[in-house]
Design a protein around this motif. Sequence first.
Motif, PDB file in Angstrom:
ATOM      1  N   GLN A 123       0.860  -1.179   0.000  1.00  0.00           N
ATOM      2  CA  GLN A 123       0.000   0.000   0.000  1.00  0.00           C
ATOM      3  C   GLN A 123       0.902   1.237   0.000  1.00  0.00           C
ATOM      4  O   GLN A 123       1.836   1.330   0.812  1.00  0.00           O
ATOM      5  N   VAL A 124       0.627   2.158  -0.898  1.00  0.00           N
ATOM      6  CA  VAL A 124       1.420   3.388  -0.991  1.00  0.00           C
ATOM      7  C   VAL A 124       0.475   4.563  -0.797  1.00  0.00           C
ATOM      8  O   VAL A 124      -0.511   4.714  -1.525  1.00  0.00           O
ATOM      9  N   ARG A 125       0.745   5.374   0.224  1.00  0.00           N
ATOM     10  CA  ARG A 125      -0.076   6.546   0.520  1.00  0.00           C
ATOM     11  C   ARG A 125       0.645   7.804   0.065  1.00  0.00           C
ATOM     12  O   ARG A 125       1.830   7.988   0.336  1.00  0.00           O
ATOM     13  N   LEU A 126      -0.093   8.682  -0.612  1.00  0.00           N
ATOM     14  CA  LEU A 126       0.470   9.924  -1.136  1.00  0.00           C
ATOM     15  C   LEU A 126       0.017  11.106  -0.302  1.00  0.00           C
ATOM     16  O   LEU A 126      -1.162  11.250   0.016  1.00  0.00           O
ATOM     17  N   GLY A 127       0.977  11.960   0.075  1.00  0.00           N
ATOM     18  CA  GLY A 127       0.664  13.185   0.794  1.00  0.00           C
ATOM     19  C   GLY A 127       1.539  14.316   0.284  1.00  0.00           C
ATOM     20  O   GLY A 127       2.418  14.122  -0.539  1.00  0.00           O
ATOM     21  N   GLY A 128       1.277  15.515   0.785  1.00  0.00           N
ATOM     22  CA  GLY A 128       2.050  16.676   0.370  1.00  0.00           C
ATOM     23  C   GLY A 128       1.276  17.554  -0.585  1.00  0.00           C
ATOM     24  O   GLY A 128       0.046  17.508  -0.647  1.00  0.00           O
ATOM     25  N   THR A 129       1.997  18.354  -1.374  1.00  0.00           N
ATOM     26  CA  THR A 129       1.347  19.293  -2.274  1.00  0.00           C
ATOM     27  C   THR A 129       1.999  19.282  -3.644  1.00  0.00           C
ATOM     28  O   THR A 129       3.206  19.049  -3.777  1.00  0.00           O
ATOM     29  N   LEU A 130       1.192  19.513  -4.656  1.00  0.00           N
ATOM     30  CA  LEU A 130       1.674  19.727  -6.017  1.00  0.00           C
ATOM     31  C   LEU A 130       1.102  21.068  -6.461  1.00  0.00           C
ATOM     32  O   LEU A 130      -0.089  21.188  -6.755  1.00  0.00           O
TER      33      LEU A 130
END
Length: 325
Positions: free
Chosen positions: A201-208
């Motif tokens: 499982q890969v969780r994405l966070g942060g901002t683009l």
Amino acid sequence: MNTGVKITAFAAALAATFGTAYGVGKGVGPVGEPAKAEHGGHAAAAPKEEGGGHGGHEGHAEAANAPAAGGLQVSENGYTLALDTPAPAVGRSTLKFSIKDATGRKVTAFTTEHGKELHFIVASRDLNVFRHLHPVKAADGTWSVDADLPAAGAYKAFADFKPAAAGAKGVTLGADLSVPGAYAPKPLPPVAPVADVDGYQVRLGGTLDPGKAGELRLTVTKAGKPVTDLQPYLGAYGHLVALREGDLAYLHVHPNEGGPGPDVSFTATAPSTGTYRLFLDFQHEGKVRTAAFTVRAGATGAVGATGETGATTGAGHDAGGHAHG
């Protein structure tokens, strides 16, 4: 649309002519402004906000700060991506190409970056198929690699490289591929916070953010436990490619220090608002896997990801002709 469309090399060439770009805004969240025409590979400035506020000034400022989108041209800075196999068959086939200089000669000397002299990416125009390939260069400058293209349709190939010539800069070139056959484009997968890939499982966070550098953080777990022993891949603990929906503009995404997991961090700047697909390659237990995400840059909010499995949806990895994930 359920009706299949017959794809030919000519049709795919036409598809490249009508690429789209997006106006510039800020943040990540709901879908941004409707696509606007792009001229010469440069994104159009954002339209003024309704109500006559000052949003237009901010949009122009961010447009000035936005990085140039890569992969929109087949020729740039005196170099050309020349495809010898622009219409490969469905399934496994060998792709051949070369990089030519301004005189038409094949380039044979490149600078090694991220462990390779050249990074070669192939993606379907509906962004449901992704291949990060590692071609082999012959003495005459011809590159070749086996690739699995699972369905007919329009694809785009990207060559990301830096010539060894003195003073040469890094270049990303893009050229169209056409896989003949009955074609029905798939919808873009929806935004979701986690991608499931081969039991991980890969969780994405942060901002683009358009026109402003932001951090993207990807956290890898397996069976609910953090993966803390990721293995280096292409000189880092992960490799990230971002493509913009519509024209498939290619983003240069730089890995940050850290590792070996569970977090993998990147610094990225979107060239405009719009919808992007992010493809993370990571290596664990000797195998490279690809997690795919849909992100919408253009309004405040949190980054999201598609919950999909790379092996079944077409996000994948080939190395020297051997598929991964």
